[in-house]
Design a protein around this motif. Sequence first.
Motif, short mmCIF file in Angstrom:
data_model
loop_
_atom_site.label_atom_id
_atom_site.label_comp_id
_atom_site.label_asym_id
_atom_site.label_seq_id
_atom_site.Cartn_x
_atom_site.Cartn_y
_atom_site.Cartn_z
N THR A 113 23.38 51.97 35.73
CA THR A 113 23.67 50.54 35.77
C THR A 113 25.07 50.34 35.20
OG1 THR A 113 21.34 49.96 35.48
CG2 THR A 113 22.96 48.24 34.98
N TYR A 114 25.93 49.67 35.94
CA TYR A 114 27.34 49.52 35.55
C TYR A 114 27.62 48.11 35.04
CZ TYR A 114 28.15 53.99 37.85
OH TYR A 114 28.10 55.31 38.20
N GLN A 115 28.39 48.03 33.97
CA GLN A 115 28.82 46.75 33.40
C GLN A 115 30.35 46.70 33.47
OE1 GLN A 115 26.99 48.27 29.92
NE2 GLN A 115 25.61 46.54 29.72
N LEU A 116 30.86 45.78 34.25
CA LEU A 116 32.30 45.67 34.49
C LEU A 116 32.77 44.31 33.99
CD1 LEU A 116 34.95 46.67 35.75
CD2 LEU A 116 34.08 45.96 37.99
N LEU A 117 33.79 44.32 33.14
CA LEU A 117 34.23 43.10 32.47
C LEU A 117 35.71 42.86 32.71
CD1 LEU A 117 33.33 40.88 30.40
CD2 LEU A 117 33.94 42.50 28.58
N THR A 118 36.09 41.59 32.97
CA THR A 118 37.49 41.27 33.20
C THR A 118 37.86 39.93 32.57
OG1 THR A 118 39.21 41.00 34.91
CG2 THR A 118 37.04 40.10 35.41
N LYS A 119 39.12 39.78 32.24
CA LYS A 119 39.68 38.47 31.90
C LYS A 119 40.43 37.88 33.09
CE LYS A 119 40.34 38.77 26.85
NZ LYS A 119 39.81 40.10 26.55
N ARG A 120 40.60 38.68 34.13
CA ARG A 120 41.37 38.24 35.30
C ARG A 120 40.41 37.74 36.38
NH1 ARG A 120 43.92 41.86 32.25
NH2 ARG A 120 46.19 41.75 32.10
N ALA A 121 39.72 36.67 36.05
CA ALA A 121 38.67 36.16 36.92
C ALA A 121 39.20 35.64 38.24
CB ALA A 121 37.89 35.06 36.20
N ARG A 122 40.41 35.12 38.26
CA ARG A 122 40.96 34.60 39.51
C ARG A 122 41.17 35.72 40.52
NH1 ARG A 122 42.93 29.70 39.84
NH2 ARG A 122 41.10 29.43 38.50
N ARG A 123 41.72 36.85 40.07
CA ARG A 123 41.89 37.98 41.01
C ARG A 123 40.53 38.54 41.41
NH1 ARG A 123 44.10 43.98 41.06
NH2 ARG A 123 44.91 43.98 43.19
N LEU A 124 39.61 38.59 40.50
CA LEU A 124 38.25 39.01 40.82
C LEU A 124 37.70 38.18 41.97
CD1 LEU A 124 35.40 40.28 40.27
CD2 LEU A 124 35.10 38.47 38.55
N ARG A 125 37.82 36.87 41.88
CA ARG A 125 37.28 35.99 42.94
C ARG A 125 38.01 36.23 44.26
NH1 ARG A 125 39.02 31.19 44.81
NH2 ARG A 125 40.36 30.72 43.02
N ARG A 126 39.33 36.40 44.19
CA ARG A 126 40.11 36.57 45.42
C ARG A 126 39.82 37.89 46.13
NH1 ARG A 126 45.78 34.25 42.83
NH2 ARG A 126 45.34 32.03 43.17
N LEU A 127 39.45 38.91 45.37
CA LEU A 127 39.18 40.22 45.97
C LEU A 127 37.71 40.40 46.34
CD1 LEU A 127 41.29 42.76 43.84
CD2 LEU A 127 41.94 41.51 45.91
N ALA A 128 36.86 39.49 45.91
CA ALA A 128 35.42 39.69 46.04
C ALA A 128 34.98 40.00 47.47
CB ALA A 128 34.67 38.48 45.50
N ASP A 129 35.55 39.31 48.44
CA ASP A 129 35.14 39.51 49.83
C ASP A 129 35.62 40.84 50.40
OD1 ASP A 129 33.85 37.09 49.83
OD2 ASP A 129 35.47 35.99 50.84
N GLU A 130 36.54 41.51 49.70
CA GLU A 130 37.05 42.79 50.16
C GLU A 130 36.26 43.96 49.57
OE1 GLU A 130 39.57 42.89 52.33
OE2 GLU A 130 39.73 40.69 52.28
#
Length: 251
Positions: A113-130
């Motif tokens: 089970t993987y736990q991935l954490l970021t402060k760069r939520a905007r880039r996370l959202r923009r890349l999500a569909d990729e």
Amino acid sequence: MGDRSTIEWTEATWNPTTGCDRVSTGCDNCYALVLSRRLKAMGVAKYQTDGDPRTSGPGFGLALHPDTLDIPRQWKAPRMVFVNSMSDLFHAKVPLEFVQQVFQVMAETPQHTYQLLTKRARRLRRLADELDWPSNLWMGVSVENADHLDRVDDLRRVPAAVRFLSCEPLLGSLAGLHLDGIGWVIAGGESGPHHRPVSEEWLIHLRDACKEGQVPFFFKQWGGRTPKSGGRELIGATWDEMPPRLSATAH
């Protein structure tokens, strides 16, 4: 960093990238920045890239480590794995193709089970569909005070099986926080020689919001000079709630 971790809410760490840059006040006393300086001085190969002294530091420049991608495949027993404890996978300097490779490894190792954490939520959202999102991945954002509640809104738009918040170090009230679409909350105070105090009121409000929304709540620490200085009890109890682990199927 690897097969075992002392972080209370995980079991192992895996760092396919290392290094980062300051993006908000939660980064001011970054444990990873301090540790990277030590590792650089010790000659550890992964920490020889220096970052911009205004936002990073010695040994903490962003670096990719493709040679580490196979590490989780070598762990046969299931583990809870914190991805990039020493970096941020959604840093602007991490190519999309490399992020996709990391996601592929997670999908191909369903025992973990993987736990991935970021402060760069905007880039996370923009890349999500990729990205192909495996169901053994928990995706989280750091939220240290109310100035960064927009990260929660970005996270809600990501198709992760579990979305979680790391409110650590908690540096202010999150009174405006809504937990719709959130499956876990971690909270804690800051540690280190320059730690900033956390308010019991802020923590109790978070705990109460989790209780009302039926969201698992994990209180990691009060913090202080060392991580264990203040202990882990909040209003007379230890809060170690976590979501159930899920098996991986891409969707």
